[in-house]
Enzyme design. Sequence first.
Site, PDB file in Angstrom:
ATOM      1  N   ASN A   1      -1.668  -7.393 -14.207  1.00 42.72           N
ATOM      2  CA  ASN A   1      -2.609  -7.044 -13.132  1.00 42.72           C
ATOM      3  C   ASN A   1      -3.355  -8.286 -12.646  1.00 42.72           C
ATOM      4  OD1 ASN A   1      -2.817  -3.825 -13.079  1.00 42.72           O
ATOM      5  ND2 ASN A   1      -2.528  -4.509 -15.180  1.00 42.72           N
TER       6      ASN A   1
ATOM      7  N   ASP B   1      -5.728   9.821 -15.069  1.00 38.95           N
ATOM      8  CA  ASP B   1      -5.884   8.480 -15.649  1.00 38.95           C
ATOM      9  C   ASP B   1      -4.702   7.575 -15.335  1.00 38.95           C
ATOM     10  OD1 ASP B   1      -8.342   8.370 -16.844  1.00 38.95           O
ATOM     11  OD2 ASP B   1      -7.667   9.165 -18.769  1.00 38.95           O
TER      12      ASP B   1
ATOM     13  N   PRO C   1       4.144 -11.090 -13.593  1.00 38.94           N
ATOM     14  CA  PRO C   1       2.704 -11.112 -13.866  1.00 38.94           C
ATOM     15  C   PRO C   1       2.173  -9.711 -14.180  1.00 38.94           C
ATOM     16  CG  PRO C   1       3.090 -11.245 -11.502  1.00 38.94           C
ATOM     17  CD  PRO C   1       4.446 -11.155 -12.159  1.00 38.94           C
TER      18      PRO C   1
ATOM     19  N   GLY D   1       5.458 -15.135   1.513  1.00 39.30           N
ATOM     20  CA  GLY D   1       4.279 -14.319   1.199  1.00 39.30           C
ATOM     21  C   GLY D   1       3.125 -15.184   0.730  1.00 39.30           C
TER      22      GLY D   1
ATOM     23  N   GLY E   1      -1.039 -14.337   0.676  1.00 37.23           N
ATOM     24  CA  GLY E   1      -1.609 -13.234  -0.090  1.00 37.23           C
ATOM     25  C   GLY E   1      -2.369 -13.710  -1.317  1.00 37.23           C
TER      26      GLY E   1
ATOM     27  N   LYS F   1     -15.933   0.006  -4.446  1.00 33.91           N
ATOM     28  CA  LYS F   1     -16.736   1.172  -4.810  1.00 33.91           C
ATOM     29  C   LYS F   1     -18.147   0.775  -5.223  1.00 33.91           C
ATOM     30  CE  LYS F   1     -13.332   4.603  -6.303  1.00 33.91           C
ATOM     31  NZ  LYS F   1     -12.933   5.460  -7.433  1.00 33.91           N
TER      32      LYS F   1
ATOM     33  N   TYR G   1      10.804   0.862  -5.407  1.00 35.87           N
ATOM     34  CA  TYR G   1      10.272  -0.501  -5.497  1.00 35.87           C
ATOM     35  C   TYR G   1      10.729  -1.171  -6.790  1.00 35.87           C
ATOM     36  CZ  TYR G   1       6.820  -4.291  -5.708  1.00 35.87           C
ATOM     37  OH  TYR G   1       6.205  -5.523  -5.810  1.00 35.87           O
TER      38      TYR G   1
ATOM     39  N   ARG H   1      -5.669  -2.243 -19.609  1.00 29.83           N
ATOM     40  CA  ARG H   1      -4.931  -3.139 -18.714  1.00 29.83           C
ATOM     41  C   ARG H   1      -5.191  -4.604 -19.071  1.00 29.83           C
ATOM     42  NH1 ARG H   1      -2.927   1.035 -17.981  1.00 29.83           N
ATOM     43  NH2 ARG H   1      -2.608   2.211 -16.049  1.00 29.83           N
TER      44      ARG H   1
ATOM     45  N   VAL I   1      -1.581 -14.024  -4.515  1.00 30.74           N
ATOM     46  CA  VAL I   1      -0.927 -14.980  -5.417  1.00 30.74           C
ATOM     47  C   VAL I   1      -0.753 -16.333  -4.745  1.00 30.74           C
ATOM     48  CG1 VAL I   1       1.096 -15.409  -6.856  1.00 30.74           C
ATOM     49  CG2 VAL I   1       0.249 -13.078  -6.582  1.00 30.74           C
TER      50      VAL I   1
END
Length: 322
Positions: free
Chosen positions: A187, A292, A185, A28, A31, A209, A158, A230, A33
């Site tokens: 976020n 939320d 990890p 991977g 990506g 956005k 998952y 977060r 990371v």
Amino acid sequence: APTNNYTTNIDLQTAREMGEKKKVLVTGGTGLVGKGIEEYLKSCEGESFNEEYVFLSSKDGNLMNFDECNSIFEEHEPTHVIHLAAKVGGLFSNLKYKVEFFRDNIRINDNVMECCRIHKVKKLVSCLSTCVFPDKTSYPIDETMVHDGPPHLSNEGYAYSKRMIDVMNRCYRDQYGCKFTSIIPTNIYGKYDNFSIEDGHVLPGLIHKCFLAKKNNTALTIWGSGSPLRQFIYNVDLGALIVWVTRSYESIEPIILSVGEKDEISIKDAALIVAEAMDFKGEVVFDTSKSDGQYKKTASNQKLMSLVPDFKFTPIRDGMKS
């Protein structure tokens, strides 16, 4: 890109002591990371660690197929593996396809682990997620709490597939003496992220956005009240820490890779930082008709900082500007 004083003295000492050349296979690897690892390594050019990194993508083979996975190991003959590959998706996908998220990730992880054993890989570092932690828990969460209760129902397929990595790390050690470990990890954000509004991470979704609001001269509308908290880690910081884990972390137990509790920020503040970084001058609106989600998932980085006390994280405002 932001400048950072990454801790390399431990890495240099470890690399010199080991002496022999290492070949690090990163599943991977193309990506968010993997790109963070690659960017960190470029910042270290000129420092000799006697390492070669191979960054795999899905084009190199299907890791759910054992024969294809085994062929990759036969071709590259890695001494070390950083396992980032996974079947991932947003909230809607996780709710709808729980079976596939469990089975596909179990297959990927099982094949990678077994190939590491067969090919006598010296160390495997697998990437977990904070979703492995119990839904009902006390805060801050730490590495000892992974199996203390069921994860949130929305992504249990998952989450349990990721938890099993920690279980199998111990099984492979006990039965075969393998050195397998894992990282958790919080976020992650940075270049090369998934900027989908529906399925992407929080910050890239806000960036998308904000881009549309600026382009269309409309308000920037944030889903929810903006009050949830977060912890955000810049992908190059995470890359530096994963390299350190691969070189220097000797425990089989998971380790949380995160900024500290004091660096936790609200979604509202994150949105305002995005607006500031993108020079958005319009109105920011919070749509409280939208959920939320979980209010907080505060993780402790005490274990990490006890091992690399001098590590400096990139402030989120600097990371966003990159």
